[in-house]
Design a protein around this motif. Structure first.
Motif, PDB file in Angstrom:
ATOM      1  N   ASN A 101      69.950 -25.585 -17.966  1.00 33.68           N
ATOM      2  CA  ASN A 101      71.187 -26.550 -18.313  1.00 33.68           C
ATOM      3  C   ASN A 101      71.150 -27.622 -17.470  1.00 33.68           C
ATOM      4  OD1 ASN A 101      71.801 -25.794 -15.670  1.00 33.68           O
ATOM      5  ND2 ASN A 101      73.689 -25.037 -15.999  1.00 33.68           N
ATOM      6  N   ALA A 102      70.021 -28.051 -16.944  1.00 34.01           N
ATOM      7  CA  ALA A 102      69.482 -29.242 -16.347  1.00 34.01           C
ATOM      8  C   ALA A 102      68.178 -29.652 -16.308  1.00 34.01           C
ATOM      9  CB  ALA A 102      69.929 -29.319 -14.839  1.00 34.01           C
ATOM     10  N   VAL A 103      67.992 -31.066 -16.140  1.00 37.31           N
ATOM     11  CA  VAL A 103      66.685 -31.557 -15.962  1.00 37.31           C
ATOM     12  C   VAL A 103      66.568 -32.523 -14.882  1.00 37.31           C
ATOM     13  CG1 VAL A 103      65.530 -31.198 -18.445  1.00 37.31           C
ATOM     14  CG2 VAL A 103      66.873 -33.279 -17.946  1.00 37.31           C
ATOM     15  N   GLN A 104      65.715 -32.655 -14.199  1.00 40.11           N
ATOM     16  CA  GLN A 104      65.409 -33.625 -13.234  1.00 40.11           C
ATOM     17  C   GLN A 104      64.312 -34.545 -13.474  1.00 40.11           C
ATOM     18  OE1 GLN A 104      64.727 -32.483  -8.955  1.00 40.11           O
ATOM     19  NE2 GLN A 104      64.708 -34.221  -8.556  1.00 40.11           N
ATOM     20  N   LEU A 105      64.508 -35.824 -13.773  1.00 39.77           N
ATOM     21  CA  LEU A 105      63.554 -36.859 -14.066  1.00 39.77           C
ATOM     22  C   LEU A 105      63.188 -37.535 -12.713  1.00 39.77           C
ATOM     23  CD1 LEU A 105      65.340 -38.315 -17.092  1.00 39.77           C
ATOM     24  CD2 LEU A 105      63.713 -36.395 -17.145  1.00 39.77           C
ATOM     25  N   MET A 106      61.727 -37.483 -12.462  1.00 39.48           N
ATOM     26  CA  MET A 106      61.153 -38.251 -11.320  1.00 39.48           C
ATOM     27  C   MET A 106      60.431 -39.516 -11.820  1.00 39.48           C
ATOM     28  SD  MET A 106      59.885 -34.714  -9.516  1.00 39.48           S
ATOM     29  CE  MET A 106      59.576 -35.765  -7.969  1.00 39.48           C
ATOM     30  N   ALA A 107      60.305 -40.432 -10.980  1.00 37.43           N
ATOM     31  CA  ALA A 107      59.616 -41.473 -11.307  1.00 37.43           C
ATOM     32  C   ALA A 107      59.951 -42.422 -12.328  1.00 37.43           C
ATOM     33  CB  ALA A 107      57.998 -41.082 -11.369  1.00 37.43           C
ATOM     34  N   VAL A 108      61.618 -42.558 -12.254  1.00 43.62           N
ATOM     35  CA  VAL A 108      62.252 -43.302 -13.314  1.00 43.62           C
ATOM     36  C   VAL A 108      62.108 -44.915 -12.926  1.00 43.62           C
ATOM     37  CG1 VAL A 108      64.275 -43.503 -14.656  1.00 43.62           C
ATOM     38  CG2 VAL A 108      63.651 -41.277 -14.079  1.00 43.62           C
ATOM     39  N   ALA A 109      62.446 -45.105 -11.872  1.00 37.24           N
ATOM     40  CA  ALA A 109      62.572 -46.453 -11.299  1.00 37.24           C
ATOM     41  C   ALA A 109      61.003 -47.091 -11.488  1.00 37.24           C
ATOM     42  CB  ALA A 109      63.336 -46.761  -9.841  1.00 37.24           C
ATOM     43  N   GLU A 110      61.204 -48.382 -11.816  1.00 36.47           N
ATOM     44  CA  GLU A 110      59.857 -49.166 -11.760  1.00 36.47           C
ATOM     45  C   GLU A 110      59.205 -49.261 -10.570  1.00 36.47           C
ATOM     46  OE1 GLU A 110      57.167 -50.305 -13.318  1.00 36.47           O
ATOM     47  OE2 GLU A 110      58.521 -51.126 -14.700  1.00 36.47           O
ATOM     48  N   HIS A 111      57.871 -48.833 -10.596  1.00 35.84           N
ATOM     49  CA  HIS A 111      57.007 -48.830  -9.421  1.00 35.84           C
ATOM     50  C   HIS A 111      55.597 -49.482  -9.901  1.00 35.84           C
ATOM     51  CE1 HIS A 111      56.724 -45.072 -11.775  1.00 35.84           C
ATOM     52  NE2 HIS A 111      55.487 -45.143 -11.335  1.00 35.84           N
ATOM     53  N   ALA A 112      55.164 -50.283  -9.035  1.00 34.22           N
ATOM     54  CA  ALA A 112      53.661 -51.096  -9.254  1.00 34.22           C
ATOM     55  C   ALA A 112      52.605 -50.099  -9.251  1.00 34.22           C
ATOM     56  CB  ALA A 112      53.606 -52.023  -8.454  1.00 34.22           C
ATOM     57  N   LEU A 113      52.640 -49.363  -8.186  1.00 33.34           N
ATOM     58  CA  LEU A 113      51.493 -48.501  -7.992  1.00 33.34           C
ATOM     59  C   LEU A 113      51.509 -47.105  -8.636  1.00 33.34           C
ATOM     60  CD1 LEU A 113      48.706 -47.924  -6.295  1.00 33.34           C
ATOM     61  CD2 LEU A 113      50.018 -47.085  -4.493  1.00 33.34           C
ATOM     62  N   TYR A 114      50.628 -46.779  -9.982  1.00 33.80           N
ATOM     63  CA  TYR A 114      50.693 -45.606 -10.511  1.00 33.80           C
ATOM     64  C   TYR A 114      50.619 -44.454  -9.618  1.00 33.80           C
ATOM     65  CZ  TYR A 114      49.626 -42.239 -13.817  1.00 33.80           C
ATOM     66  OH  TYR A 114      49.671 -41.004 -14.624  1.00 33.80           O
ATOM     67  N   SER A 115      49.495 -44.510  -8.735  1.00 31.41           N
ATOM     68  CA  SER A 115      49.117 -43.250  -7.773  1.00 31.41           C
ATOM     69  C   SER A 115      50.183 -43.276  -6.770  1.00 31.41           C
ATOM     70  CB  SER A 115      47.843 -43.431  -7.332  1.00 31.41           C
ATOM     71  OG  SER A 115      47.958 -44.698  -6.255  1.00 31.41           O
TER      72      SER A 115
END
Length: 107
Positions: free
Chosen positions: A23-37
């Motif tokens: 009944n829920a999902v958690q989204l990670m890495a949503v905010a803008e970030h320059a370093l992909y790794s």
């Protein structure tokens, strides 16, 4: 490997998650970030969604889709993991080199 889009997630993943009884999902890495790794933990703008996965409208559609399925959406935001770079990060937001982080050797 290619990074999936918000729209692909809404279309292809959310129905599977719902079918599994969640009944829920958690989204990670949503905010803008320059370093992909950095996996999204060197945030350069907490008020912008990551361009790698689509537009703000695409993310809104994902959230709306999850809500229409009766699921909560948790967005992972860790303020302590902001990028301290003065060129692309939040450190120079106010024109100084120490708005959010300690200046010089202390930082």
């Amino acid at each position: 490997p290619r990074v999936g889009t918000y729209r692909e997630f809404a279309r292809e993943v959310l129905p599977r998650v719902k079918a599994l009884g969640y009944n829920a999902v958690q989204l990670m890495a949503v905010a803008e970030h320059a370093l992909y790794s950095s996996f999204g933990y060197q945030v350069t703008n907490f008020f912008a969604v990551s361009h790698r996965s689509g537009t703000p409208e695409d993310l809104k559609e994902l959230v709306d889709t999850a809500h229409s399925m009766g699921m909560l959406v948790l967005m992972d935001v860790v303020h302590a993991h902001a990028s301290c770079n003065t060129i692309d990060g939040l450190n120079g937001f106010n024109g100084s080199e120490g708005m959010y982080f300690r200046h010089g050797e202390a930082g």
